[in-house]
Design a protein around this motif. Sequence first.
Motif, PDB file in Angstrom:
ATOM      1  N   GLU A 148       0.821  -1.207   0.000  1.00  0.00           N
ATOM      2  CA  GLU A 148       0.000   0.000   0.000  1.00  0.00           C
ATOM      3  C   GLU A 148       0.860   1.264   0.000  1.00  0.00           C
ATOM      4  O   GLU A 148       0.335   2.364  -0.117  1.00  0.00           O
ATOM      5  CB  GLU A 148      -1.015  -0.007   1.136  1.00  0.00           C
ATOM      6  N   VAL A 191      -2.731   6.164   1.919  1.00  0.00           N
ATOM      7  CA  VAL A 191      -3.786   5.213   1.542  1.00  0.00           C
ATOM      8  C   VAL A 191      -3.618   3.903   2.310  1.00  0.00           C
ATOM      9  O   VAL A 191      -2.509   3.451   2.563  1.00  0.00           O
ATOM     10  CB  VAL A 191      -3.847   4.930   0.022  1.00  0.00           C
ATOM     11  N   HIS A 192      -4.745   3.310   2.645  1.00  0.00           N
ATOM     12  CA  HIS A 192      -4.763   2.104   3.474  1.00  0.00           C
ATOM     13  C   HIS A 192      -5.663   1.055   2.812  1.00  0.00           C
ATOM     14  O   HIS A 192      -6.748   1.380   2.338  1.00  0.00           O
ATOM     15  CB  HIS A 192      -5.318   2.487   4.851  1.00  0.00           C
ATOM     16  N   HIS A 193      -5.185  -0.174   2.807  1.00  0.00           N
ATOM     17  CA  HIS A 193      -5.971  -1.285   2.261  1.00  0.00           C
ATOM     18  C   HIS A 193      -7.128  -1.618   3.191  1.00  0.00           C
ATOM     19  O   HIS A 193      -6.908  -1.892   4.361  1.00  0.00           O
ATOM     20  CB  HIS A 193      -5.096  -2.538   2.168  1.00  0.00           C
ATOM     21  N   HIS A 218      -3.355   6.203  10.301  1.00  0.00           N
ATOM     22  CA  HIS A 218      -2.778   5.091   9.562  1.00  0.00           C
ATOM     23  C   HIS A 218      -1.866   4.247  10.462  1.00  0.00           C
ATOM     24  O   HIS A 218      -1.912   3.031  10.468  1.00  0.00           O
ATOM     25  CB  HIS A 218      -1.994   5.617   8.347  1.00  0.00           C
ATOM     26  N   HIS A 222      -2.210   0.156  11.808  1.00  0.00           N
ATOM     27  CA  HIS A 222      -1.192  -0.889  11.646  1.00  0.00           C
ATOM     28  C   HIS A 222      -0.458  -1.218  12.934  1.00  0.00           C
ATOM     29  O   HIS A 222       0.463  -2.029  12.919  1.00  0.00           O
ATOM     30  CB  HIS A 222      -0.160  -0.479  10.600  1.00  0.00           C
TER      31      HIS A 222
HETATM   32 ZN   LIG Z   1      -2.390   0.857   5.802  1.00  0.00          ZN
END
Ligand SMILES: [Zn+2]
Length: 250
Positions: A148, A191-193, A218, A222
């Motif tokens: 990502e 951006v993050h999945h 973000h 994670h």
């Molecule tokens: Zn992410």
Amino acid sequence: MRSPDWTWDELLLICSRVVNNDWAQLRTYQQPTHDLAELLRSLPLHGDAARDVPEFRSAASISRKSADLITSRHDYVGPATRGGRLTKLVTEAFVEREAEMLLAAQAIEDGIASGELHLIPEQPDEVDENGVPAAEGRLLTRWATFRERSPALRKRKIAQARRLGQPLQCSVCAFHFGERYGRLGEGYIEVHHVHPLHLSGPRETKLEDLAFLCANCHRMCHRVHGGASWRTPAALRAELENAVQRDGAA
Ligand SMILES: [Zn+2]
Ligand SMILES: [Zn+2]
């Protein structure tokens, strides 16, 4: 030098073979055990020096470890072997969430087979502050964060938002870099999945799979915590609301 301690990722791969073997021990004389030994020796986890240790991830050591995994099942009757805490945790994870764990093992095997996982350097979010990896293991966490961070993907997502007239703001806390930092922050967003790699498998990322997040949110998505290294924006929003309510009640 002796063989390095087993990692979560390695136990995950062994245990997936054990499950597919109906929870029976992997035997040294069986070819699949030798194939697995070759796979484990190739993982980018321990560095080159470990490969010089003759016993390092040998078929015999895998066979013994498979017995440890089997005997650490809570419903196993018979004398337990000495497996250690991590072995027990992996067994428990497979007993409780077999389908998810099998998918995670498959994703690692796919990433090794394609050569993709060998090319990715270690990432900052692979382990928690105490060095403990999340349940999905180091390799999948490494792969997910690396994917990502692809600049091309981010660029396409931002271009799409601009076309649709959507603001570049955090989908959790609405932080907007341009509003906060002026021209310096203009056009910046991470951006993050939305789907974790260990569940979706390593398929092609679509723009709908990505959410905008500020750097803080973000990082929190994670953070390796409670055995997980990945959260959806919705899950993080719920954490945030809970924290606000707790504060309010105190
Ligand atoms: Zn992410
Ligand atoms: Zn945010």
